[in-house]
Design an enzyme around this catalytic site. Structure first.
Site, short mmCIF file in Angstrom:
data_model
loop_
_atom_site.label_atom_id
_atom_site.label_comp_id
_atom_site.label_asym_id
_atom_site.label_seq_id
_atom_site.Cartn_x
_atom_site.Cartn_y
_atom_site.Cartn_z
N ARG A 128 13.01 17.13 -32.59
CA ARG A 128 13.20 15.88 -31.83
C ARG A 128 14.60 15.33 -32.13
NH1 ARG A 128 14.65 10.32 -33.14
NH2 ARG A 128 13.82 8.97 -31.52
N VAL A 129 15.34 15.04 -31.08
CA VAL A 129 16.66 14.42 -31.25
C VAL A 129 16.61 13.05 -30.61
CG1 VAL A 129 19.10 14.56 -30.64
CG2 VAL A 129 17.86 16.63 -31.31
N GLY A 130 17.08 12.04 -31.34
CA GLY A 130 17.08 10.67 -30.81
C GLY A 130 18.39 10.33 -30.13
N ASP A 131 18.62 9.05 -30.01
CA ASP A 131 19.83 8.56 -29.32
C ASP A 131 21.11 8.76 -30.15
OD1 ASP A 131 18.45 6.53 -31.05
OD2 ASP A 131 20.37 5.52 -30.77
N THR A 142 18.68 3.33 -39.87
CA THR A 142 19.84 4.09 -39.40
C THR A 142 21.11 3.33 -39.81
OG1 THR A 142 18.69 5.03 -37.53
CG2 THR A 142 21.03 4.70 -37.21
N GLY A 170 14.88 5.13 -30.28
CA GLY A 170 15.81 6.08 -29.70
C GLY A 170 15.62 6.35 -28.21
N THR A 217 21.10 1.13 -32.93
CA THR A 217 19.96 1.54 -33.76
C THR A 217 18.69 0.98 -33.14
OG1 THR A 217 18.92 1.24 -35.93
CG2 THR A 217 20.45 -0.47 -35.27
N GLY A 218 17.58 1.58 -33.51
CA GLY A 218 16.29 1.11 -32.97
C GLY A 218 15.56 2.25 -32.29
N1 ASP Z 1 17.59 5.32 -33.19
C1 ASP Z 1 17.11 6.19 -34.22
C2 ASP Z 1 16.33 7.32 -33.60
O1 ASP Z 1 15.58 7.09 -32.69
C3 ASP Z 1 16.25 5.50 -35.21
C4 ASP Z 1 16.75 4.15 -35.70
O2 ASP Z 1 17.81 3.70 -35.33
O3 ASP Z 1 16.02 3.52 -36.47
O4 ASP Z 1 16.44 8.43 -34.07
#
Ligand code: ASP
Length: 289
Positions: free
Chosen positions: A185-188, A157, A210, A207-208
């Protein structure tokens, strides 16, 4: 006020072949964003540009080169936040937008609403004068192969936080999300306070993983630590420790305060970061090893 920018290219286990492209990618994004700030452009201009550059770079999981979902196509999420006005714009699960961060910005500046998803977001894009692309244009061979082999490792990300010469702070984050995610699917990333946050004290981009990031609203948490007088590095570390303790989740966050101090931390193996200090850009792979 001296302008500052910090950018990241995702917190994950960056493999050896992607180390150099990742450093070069964040370096270029920070340099171009910083150039705009030096020319007097706003923090919003700088973070939009830095993130758009990384969206256009197939090294990262944002824009072209993003990971594919379970059904073999790309769905993108992005957010931009203006710390001075507390306005933001965000889009989720868009398929036909080349630079979701620019659509998020146009929504922030031109619409009453702040967040649009999927086909509704694409209709808004047309209203705002954006072109819709063929979704195939976002797919690179590497990701098609990974999808065929059902490889599900998280990728990079991207995000940026900047302080402009007027003392205004902006933050932005963009992603293709996680590989093999269910459609929808929606992440953070596009959620305010989760993938990014900014106010008059500072800004953050996360990032990371979600779902854990959403549970603790990682970016808002990091900015709230600045209110307690912590250095951005400590704010980044503390917010990640809180997330690990309460959810078991891992990730990374970049933080910038209103005095121009930058910090970052990650609990992933590696994170690509770049920032400007006194006119020079420092770019590196931060590693826990
Ligand atoms: N945080 C992002 C998500 O979950 C993925 C990422 O940051 O690697 O969509």
């Amino acid at each position: 006020m001296d302008p500052v920018i910090i950018v990241h290219g995702g917190a994950w286990d960056i493999p050896p072949d992607l180390l150099e492209p990742s450093v070069l990618g964040v370096e270029r994004a920070a340099r171009e964003g910083f150039k705009l700030l030096q020319e007097g452009y706003s923090a919003l201009d700088a973070v939009e540009r830095a993130v758009a550059i990384m969206e256009d770079n197939p090294t990262f999981d944002a824009g072209v080169g993003s990971v594919l979902n379970l059904e073999g196509y790309v769905e993108l999420d992005a957010i931009i936040v203006d710390g001075a006005s507390l306005r933001f714009g965000s889009v989720a699960a868009v398929r036909r937008i080349k630079n979701p961060i620019s659509l998020a910005r146009a929504i922030m500046e031109e619409m009453e609403e702040m967040m649009f998803v999927s086909e509704g977001a694409e209709r808004v894009a047309l209203e705002l004068g954006f072109e819709l692309i063929d979704p195939e244009e976002l797919i690179v061979e590497r990701e098609r192969e990974a999808w065929k082999r059902r490889i599900s490792s998280v990728r990079g990300t991207v995000g940026a936080v900047a302080l402009d010469t007027n003392g205004r702070i902006a933050a932005a984050t963009s992603t293709g999300g996680v590989p093999l995610k269910r459609p929808g699917r929606v992440g953070d990333t596009p959620l305010i306070g989760c993938g990014a946050y900014a106010n008059e004290l500072g800004g953050a981009s996360s990032t990371g993983q979600g779902e854990p990031i959403m549970r603790v609203m990682l970016s808002k948490l990091a900015v709230d630590f600045l209110a307690r007088g912590l250095h951005p590095t400590e704010a980044a570390q503390r917010s990640l420790s809180f997330m690990a303790d309460r959810t078991g989740g891992w990730g990374g966050v970049i933080v910038l305060d209103n005095r121009g101090k930058v910090g970052y931390a990650h609990t992933s193996k590696r994170m690509a970061v770049a920032y400007s200090i006194d006119g020079d850009v420092v770019a590196k792979i931060s590693s826990l090893e």
